[in-house]
Motif scaffolding. Structure first.
Motif, PDB file in Angstrom:
ATOM      1  N   GLU A 115       0.808  -1.224   0.000  1.00 39.60           N
ATOM      2  CA  GLU A 115       0.000   0.000   0.000  1.00 39.60           C
ATOM      3  C   GLU A 115       0.845   1.279   0.000  1.00 39.60           C
ATOM      4  OE1 GLU A 115      -3.392  -0.075  -0.401  1.00 39.60           O
ATOM      5  OE2 GLU A 115      -3.050  -2.219  -0.641  1.00 39.60           O
ATOM      6  N   ASN A 116       0.196   2.402  -0.256  1.00 41.63           N
ATOM      7  CA  ASN A 116       0.853   3.713  -0.347  1.00 41.63           C
ATOM      8  C   ASN A 116       1.777   3.971   0.841  1.00 41.63           C
ATOM      9  OD1 ASN A 116      -0.568   4.292  -2.676  1.00 41.63           O
ATOM     10  ND2 ASN A 116      -2.112   5.522  -1.646  1.00 41.63           N
ATOM     11  N   GLY A 117       3.015   4.312   0.524  1.00 41.74           N
ATOM     12  CA  GLY A 117       3.966   4.775   1.526  1.00 41.74           C
ATOM     13  C   GLY A 117       4.318   3.799   2.622  1.00 41.74           C
ATOM     14  N   THR A 118       4.088   2.517   2.440  1.00 41.09           N
ATOM     15  CA  THR A 118       4.303   1.529   3.503  1.00 41.09           C
ATOM     16  C   THR A 118       5.670   1.666   4.161  1.00 41.09           C
ATOM     17  OG1 THR A 118       2.807  -0.041   2.451  1.00 41.09           O
ATOM     18  CG2 THR A 118       4.316  -0.931   4.073  1.00 41.09           C
ATOM     19  N   PHE A 119       6.720   1.814   3.369  1.00 41.90           N
ATOM     20  CA  PHE A 119       8.084   1.902   3.917  1.00 41.90           C
ATOM     21  C   PHE A 119       8.725   3.272   3.646  1.00 41.90           C
ATOM     22  CE2 PHE A 119       7.309  -2.613   2.891  1.00 41.90           C
ATOM     23  CZ  PHE A 119       7.349  -3.114   4.188  1.00 41.90           C
ATOM     24  N   TYR A 120       7.927   4.273   3.436  1.00 45.20           N
ATOM     25  CA  TYR A 120       8.394   5.637   3.143  1.00 45.20           C
ATOM     26  C   TYR A 120       9.348   6.125   4.246  1.00 45.20           C
ATOM     27  CZ  TYR A 120       7.986  10.598   1.822  1.00 45.20           C
ATOM     28  OH  TYR A 120       8.235  11.879   1.420  1.00 45.20           O
ATOM     29  N   GLY A 121      10.530   6.533   3.852  1.00 47.21           N
ATOM     30  CA  GLY A 121      11.479   7.107   4.807  1.00 47.21           C
ATOM     31  C   GLY A 121      12.159   6.100   5.714  1.00 47.21           C
ATOM     32  N   CYS A 122      12.095   4.816   5.380  1.00 47.57           N
ATOM     33  CA  CYS A 122      12.824   3.793   6.150  1.00 47.57           C
ATOM     34  C   CYS A 122      14.260   3.793   5.627  1.00 47.57           C
ATOM     35  CB  CYS A 122      12.157   2.427   6.000  1.00 47.57           C
ATOM     36  SG  CYS A 122      10.532   2.322   6.758  1.00 47.57           S
ATOM     37  N   SER A 123      15.022   4.735   6.092  1.00 44.05           N
ATOM     38  CA  SER A 123      16.328   5.033   5.505  1.00 44.05           C
ATOM     39  C   SER A 123      17.427   4.025   5.813  1.00 44.05           C
ATOM     40  CB  SER A 123      16.772   6.438   5.916  1.00 44.05           C
ATOM     41  OG  SER A 123      16.739   6.577   7.308  1.00 44.05           O
ATOM     42  N   SER A 124      17.151   2.979   6.604  1.00 47.03           N
ATOM     43  CA  SER A 124      18.159   1.954   6.886  1.00 47.03           C
ATOM     44  C   SER A 124      17.962   0.668   6.094  1.00 47.03           C
ATOM     45  CB  SER A 124      18.187   1.628   8.383  1.00 47.03           C
ATOM     46  OG  SER A 124      18.607   2.758   9.117  1.00 47.03           O
ATOM     47  N   ILE A 125      16.848   0.539   5.393  1.00 39.32           N
ATOM     48  CA  ILE A 125      16.599  -0.661   4.587  1.00 39.32           C
ATOM     49  C   ILE A 125      17.538  -0.663   3.387  1.00 39.32           C
ATOM     50  CG2 ILE A 125      14.952  -1.849   3.078  1.00 39.32           C
ATOM     51  CD1 ILE A 125      12.729  -0.851   4.883  1.00 39.32           C
ATOM     52  N   GLU A 126      18.321  -1.740   3.250  1.00 40.05           N
ATOM     53  CA  GLU A 126      19.237  -1.870   2.124  1.00 40.05           C
ATOM     54  C   GLU A 126      18.683  -2.791   1.044  1.00 40.05           C
ATOM     55  OE1 GLU A 126      23.211  -2.910   3.273  1.00 40.05           O
ATOM     56  OE2 GLU A 126      23.330  -1.279   4.710  1.00 40.05           O
ATOM     57  N   GLN A 127      17.909  -3.770   1.456  1.00 41.33           N
ATOM     58  CA  GLN A 127      17.389  -4.752   0.509  1.00 41.33           C
ATOM     59  C   GLN A 127      16.029  -5.218   1.003  1.00 41.33           C
ATOM     60  OE1 GLN A 127      19.839  -8.200   0.113  1.00 41.33           O
ATOM     61  NE2 GLN A 127      18.612  -9.102  -1.494  1.00 41.33           N
ATOM     62  N   LYS A 138       1.978   0.196  -4.712  1.00 38.12           N
ATOM     63  CA  LYS A 138       1.307   1.495  -4.826  1.00 38.12           C
ATOM     64  C   LYS A 138       2.279   2.670  -4.639  1.00 38.12           C
ATOM     65  CE  LYS A 138      -3.244  -0.256  -4.141  1.00 38.12           C
ATOM     66  NZ  LYS A 138      -4.494  -0.160  -3.436  1.00 38.12           N
ATOM     67  N   ASP A 139       1.763   3.892  -4.666  1.00 42.47           N
ATOM     68  CA  ASP A 139       2.553   5.123  -4.638  1.00 42.47           C
ATOM     69  C   ASP A 139       3.454   5.243  -3.397  1.00 42.47           C
ATOM     70  OD1 ASP A 139       1.041   5.702  -6.874  1.00 42.47           O
ATOM     71  OD2 ASP A 139      -0.224   7.186  -5.877  1.00 42.47           O
ATOM     72  N   HIS A 140       4.637   5.789  -3.606  1.00 37.79           N
ATOM     73  CA  HIS A 140       5.578   6.178  -2.542  1.00 37.79           C
ATOM     74  C   HIS A 140       6.032   5.042  -1.624  1.00 37.79           C
ATOM     75  CE1 HIS A 140       5.222  10.504  -3.313  1.00 37.79           C
ATOM     76  NE2 HIS A 140       3.930  10.298  -3.483  1.00 37.79           N
ATOM     77  N   VAL A 141       5.853   3.789  -2.015  1.00 35.61           N
ATOM     78  CA  VAL A 141       6.151   2.663  -1.126  1.00 35.61           C
ATOM     79  C   VAL A 141       7.569   2.718  -0.561  1.00 35.61           C
ATOM     80  CG1 VAL A 141       6.435   0.149  -0.990  1.00 35.61           C
ATOM     81  CG2 VAL A 141       4.403   1.114  -2.044  1.00 35.61           C
TER      82      VAL A 141
END
Length: 181
Positions: A115-127, A138-141
């Motif tokens: 869904e929209n933005g689910t992980f938006y801004g999760c800046s430590s996810i590499e993979q 969806k948008d901005h995920v």
């Protein structure tokens, strides 16, 4: 709902194991909350349940949970990893938005749509591994997932929304199947 909202000094919560429901916003903005054990009979993590719990560093989601509500973990900036049970088929919009230390999300195997933005801004996810069950992103995920380096989109995906990889400044490799229109 909102029973403990904004209890900024609350650090730990112990809930009876027989509880079957926790209302939306119940622990929202409990900024000192570090740990909580969600009872095993809970079937849904409601909207905004832990929104703004900036000290929450780990959480275990029980195996009966089938959905994670909108903004459920929004701004849980200390959350480092989360194991999603295979029973979860829906994760709501912005559920993990701005979980800046979240680096590991395990088992998205039953999702149909991200869904929209689910992980938006999760800046430590590499993979992240998108399972074959997903047909729509969806948008901005993954917007502003600045550490995301690679992603493979499975052939089951037929639709990718707008700004999905916006500001993914470390992204070096992406595989998009021909099924995407």
């Amino acid at each position: 709902a909102s029973a403990f909202c904004c209890c900024s000094s609350l650090e730990q919560i112990i809930i009876e194991s027989s509880l079957t429901e926790i209302k939306p916003y119940t622990f929202s903005k409990c900024s000192s909350l570090k740990t909580i054990s969600i009872p095993p009979l809970i079937k849904s993590i409601e909207n905004d349940l832990f929104n703004g719990c900036t000290s929450l560093s780990e959480i275990s989601i029980p195996p009966l949970v089938t959905s994670i509500g909108e903004r459920a973990f929004y701004r849980c900036s200390s959350l480092k990893q989360i194991l999603i049970p295979s029973s979860v088929t829906l994760i709501g919009c912005y559920a993990f938005k701005e979980c800046k230390k979240l680096s590991q999300i395990t088992n998205l195997s039953s999702l149909i749509s991200i869904e929209n933005g689910t992980f938006y801004g999760c800046s430590s996810i590499e993979q992240i591994i998108i399972p074959q069950s997903v047909i729509c992103i969806k948008d901005h995920v993954f917007s502003h997932c600045s550490s995301l380096k690679q992603i493979e989109i499975p052939s089951s995906v037929t639709s990718i929304g707008s700004y999905v990889f916006n500001e993914c400044t470390s992204l070096t490799q992406i595989t998009i199947p021909s099924s995407v229109t």
